[in-house]
Scaffold this motif. Structure first.
Motif, PDB file in Angstrom:
ATOM      1  N   ARG A 291     -53.278  -2.240 -27.822  1.00  0.00           N
ATOM      2  CA  ARG A 291     -54.718  -2.442 -27.569  1.00  0.00           C
ATOM      3  C   ARG A 291     -55.540  -1.567 -28.515  1.00  0.00           C
ATOM      4  O   ARG A 291     -56.554  -2.003 -29.067  1.00  0.00           O
ATOM      5  CB  ARG A 291     -55.035  -2.131 -26.104  1.00  0.00           C
ATOM      6  N   ASN A 292     -55.108  -0.328 -28.719  1.00  0.00           N
ATOM      7  CA  ASN A 292     -55.827   0.558 -29.645  1.00  0.00           C
ATOM      8  C   ASN A 292     -55.870  -0.044 -31.051  1.00  0.00           C
ATOM      9  O   ASN A 292     -56.891   0.023 -31.736  1.00  0.00           O
ATOM     10  CB  ASN A 292     -55.164   1.941 -29.708  1.00  0.00           C
ATOM     11  N   TRP A 293     -54.757  -0.623 -31.493  1.00  0.00           N
ATOM     12  CA  TRP A 293     -54.733  -1.229 -32.827  1.00  0.00           C
ATOM     13  C   TRP A 293     -55.798  -2.336 -32.930  1.00  0.00           C
ATOM     14  O   TRP A 293     -56.562  -2.398 -33.878  1.00  0.00           O
ATOM     15  CB  TRP A 293     -53.344  -1.804 -33.131  1.00  0.00           C
ATOM     16  N   MET A 294     -55.841  -3.190 -31.905  1.00  0.00           N
ATOM     17  CA  MET A 294     -56.814  -4.290 -31.936  1.00  0.00           C
ATOM     18  C   MET A 294     -58.250  -3.761 -31.916  1.00  0.00           C
ATOM     19  O   MET A 294     -59.118  -4.239 -32.655  1.00  0.00           O
ATOM     20  CB  MET A 294     -56.583  -5.229 -30.747  1.00  0.00           C
ATOM     21  N   GLU A 295     -58.489  -2.767 -31.091  1.00  0.00           N
ATOM     22  CA  GLU A 295     -59.860  -2.221 -30.992  1.00  0.00           C
ATOM     23  C   GLU A 295     -60.285  -1.572 -32.310  1.00  0.00           C
ATOM     24  O   GLU A 295     -61.429  -1.717 -32.755  1.00  0.00           O
ATOM     25  CB  GLU A 295     -59.930  -1.197 -29.851  1.00  0.00           C
ATOM     26  N   LEU A 296     -59.345  -0.865 -32.938  1.00  0.00           N
ATOM     27  CA  LEU A 296     -59.676  -0.210 -34.216  1.00  0.00           C
ATOM     28  C   LEU A 296     -59.907  -1.253 -35.319  1.00  0.00           C
ATOM     29  O   LEU A 296     -60.805  -1.098 -36.157  1.00  0.00           O
ATOM     30  CB  LEU A 296     -58.570   0.766 -34.614  1.00  0.00           C
ATOM     31  N   GLN A 297     -59.082  -2.307 -35.309  1.00  0.00           N
ATOM     32  CA  GLN A 297     -59.278  -3.382 -36.300  1.00  0.00           C
ATOM     33  C   GLN A 297     -60.663  -4.013 -36.150  1.00  0.00           C
ATOM     34  O   GLN A 297     -61.373  -4.235 -37.127  1.00  0.00           O
ATOM     35  CB  GLN A 297     -58.215  -4.481 -36.118  1.00  0.00           C
ATOM     36  N   ALA A 298     -61.024  -4.298 -34.896  1.00  0.00           N
ATOM     37  CA  ALA A 298     -62.328  -4.937 -34.638  1.00  0.00           C
ATOM     38  C   ALA A 298     -63.461  -4.007 -35.064  1.00  0.00           C
ATOM     39  O   ALA A 298     -64.450  -4.443 -35.693  1.00  0.00           O
ATOM     40  CB  ALA A 298     -62.445  -5.283 -33.152  1.00  0.00           C
ATOM     41  N   ALA A 299     -63.328  -2.720 -34.750  1.00  0.00           N
ATOM     42  CA  ALA A 299     -64.371  -1.765 -35.116  1.00  0.00           C
ATOM     43  C   ALA A 299     -64.494  -1.653 -36.640  1.00  0.00           C
ATOM     44  O   ALA A 299     -65.591  -1.545 -37.191  1.00  0.00           O
ATOM     45  CB  ALA A 299     -64.054  -0.391 -34.510  1.00  0.00           C
ATOM     46  N   TRP A 300     -63.342  -1.716 -37.324  1.00  0.00           N
ATOM     47  CA  TRP A 300     -63.373  -1.614 -38.791  1.00  0.00           C
ATOM     48  C   TRP A 300     -64.062  -2.845 -39.401  1.00  0.00           C
ATOM     49  O   TRP A 300     -64.846  -2.735 -40.347  1.00  0.00           O
ATOM     50  CB  TRP A 300     -61.946  -1.444 -39.339  1.00  0.00           C
ATOM     51  N   LEU A 301     -63.773  -4.028 -38.845  1.00  0.00           N
ATOM     52  CA  LEU A 301     -64.443  -5.234 -39.352  1.00  0.00           C
ATOM     53  C   LEU A 301     -65.957  -5.122 -39.167  1.00  0.00           C
ATOM     54  O   LEU A 301     -66.733  -5.470 -40.062  1.00  0.00           O
ATOM     55  CB  LEU A 301     -63.923  -6.477 -38.625  1.00  0.00           C
ATOM     56  N   MET A 302     -66.370  -4.629 -38.008  1.00  0.00           N
ATOM     57  CA  MET A 302     -67.808  -4.449 -37.767  1.00  0.00           C
ATOM     58  C   MET A 302     -68.395  -3.414 -38.731  1.00  0.00           C
ATOM     59  O   MET A 302     -69.504  -3.572 -39.239  1.00  0.00           O
ATOM     60  CB  MET A 302     -68.027  -4.032 -36.305  1.00  0.00           C
ATOM     61  N   THR A 303     -67.607  -2.375 -39.012  1.00  0.00           N
ATOM     62  CA  THR A 303     -68.067  -1.326 -39.941  1.00  0.00           C
ATOM     63  C   THR A 303     -68.261  -1.909 -41.347  1.00  0.00           C
ATOM     64  O   THR A 303     -69.275  -1.661 -42.006  1.00  0.00           O
ATOM     65  CB  THR A 303     -67.038  -0.162 -39.988  1.00  0.00           C
TER      66      THR A 303
END
Ligand code: FAD
Length: 388
Positions: A291-303
């Motif tokens: 779950r952390n991997w997915m959340e970090l990926q999503a946050a990076w895309l938004m960044t």
């Protein structure tokens, strides 16, 4: 739509990572224990020209965008340096944005090259003890007296003030009851840190000990008028102008630190054997990491989206705020999972992850709290009544 980093962006990430990797985990652990500015790291980044990444080429920088700066700051945090490393160079990398955008030619020539070369360290002084996030209510006063502004006031939480040679400071030049709107009458100065007029007290805090945070008591400090940036009374607007970019950088740093914690958690889950098998074979250990991997990926895309919006001159307000919020929350969750994955050893300093958890709270709290970001999105994106 192309989500891949360009060759030059990959080269930036790899070059920065190479420098950072020479500063091992124990370097940051020692600084976390004892304090002291990471001067060797700062010098190494300066020597290879990374501090001037956002400063125009004519003033000694590389003239690159926030996208490249975000890629770089993620790599810095992810290398093992976390927020201590990122915060040591953060103001050099982007803090001089108001000078780049609003200063006159003489000021740019005088102020920017030393920052790009890493010859000076600068701090950024906005927050005040009795004002909090309501920045227009700042009480620090600057009164014009001939060729100088006489400044009196009180600032708090000012990072690197113990070591900085320069300070960017926001102060009220026209009293609140004499302006049409509270956003007017605040002025911005970039000037020498005058330690005779500024009494600096370090705050004993939870983490990121290498980067001091301070309370500043300012008494009869004369700032030369030539150090006023732009027009008197427009300081709040100048600060606002760079705010979205700063949020993108904080988001990148939080994704970097979260990814570092995740990597440590996953490695430990593979290596640690309990009940005759790796703990990472248990779904209860796997799922939070996944779950952390997915959340970090999503946050990076938004960044990256917010960085692209900023660099292409689009409105990046919602994107930058959302990126900062999502990245800090994802990073926090990843740091917490890393500790829980380590079990008891997660609590021991030599495994590093407890330090990450203490540091990830910095981009969660500053420069704007998660609550105020939610207020902003509710008001500006969803059209709900202003709540603050
Ligand atoms: C390690 C660290 C380094 C920092 N470095 C710097 C620096 O270099 N320079 C600088 O100028 N500042 C710096 N800061 C200050 C930082 O930007 C502020 O702490 C931050 O902006 C929050 O302000 P405050 O602490 O006064 O919180 P407050 O404004 O007192 O808010 C407290 C809490 O109440 C909530 N709250 C307040 N009003 C509302 C509302 N209307 N609706 C909902 N919730 C609300 C906030 O979200 C927050 O959770 C630093 C802070 C830290 C912790």
């Amino acid at each position: 739509m192309d989500f891949k980093l360009s060759d030059s962006q990959e080269a930036i990430r790899d070059a920065v990572t190479r420098i950072c990797k020479t500063f091992k985990d124990d370097y940051w652990l020692q600084l976390d224990r004892k304090g002291g500015f990471p001067i060797d790291f700062f010098k190494a980044m300066a020597a290879d020209g990374w501090l001037g990444v956002c400063i125009p080429e004519e003033y000694g920088g590389s003239g690159l965008g926030i996208t490249e700066a975000a890629i770089m700051m993620r790599a810095v945090a992810e290398s093992g340096g976390g927020m201590a490393a990122a915060s040591s160079i953060h103001v050099n990398v982007f803090g001089l944005h108001p000078v780049v955008t609003f200063a006159n030619a003489e000021q740019k020539r005088r102020m920017l090259p030393p920052v790009a070369k890493g010859e000076v360290r600068s701090c950024f002084a906005v927050t005040e003890p009795n004002v909090g996030l309501n920045t227009t209510q700042l009480k620090t006063r600057a009164v014009r007296q001939g060729d100088a502004y006489r400044v009196n006031g009180h600032k708090v939480w000012i990072s690197t003030a113990q070591v900085a040679e320069k300070i960017m400071i926001l102060a009220r030049t026209t009293p609140l009851d004499e302006v049409r709107k509270p956003t007017e009458g605040l002025s911005l100065f970039y000037t020498d840190m005058d330690r005779k007029a500024i009494d600096i007290h370090e705050i004993d805090k939870m983490g990121r000990k290498a980067i001091d945070s301070n309370e500043l008591f300012i008494t009869d400090w004369d700032i030369p008028a030539r150090d006023l940036i732009g027009e008197e009374g427009r300081g709040f607007h100048y600060i606002l102008h760079g705010m979205n970019a700063e949020r993108v950088l904080l988001a990148a740093e939080a994704v970097g630190l979260g990814s570092l914690a995740l990597a440590r958690g996953a490695t430990y889950a593979k290596d640690r054997n309990v009940f005759n098998r790796p703990i990472g074979q248990n779904q209860a250990i796997q799922h939070p990491l996944a779950r952390n991997w997915m959340e970090l990926q999503a946050a990076w895309l938004m960044t990256m989206q917010a960085a692209w919006q900023y660099d292409t001159g689009q409105d990046a307000g919602a994107g930058a705020n959302a990126a900062k919020y999502l990245a800090a929350e994802a990073g926090y969750s990843a740091c917490e999972t890393a500790i829980m994955t380590h079990g008891g050893y997660g609590y021991a300093k030599e495994f590093h992850v407890e330090r990450y958890l203490r540091e990830i709270l910095v981009p969660r709290i500053a420069p704007i709290s998660p609550q105020l970001i939610l207020c902003y999105i509710a008001e500006r994106v969803l059209g709900l009544p202003k709540s603050y």
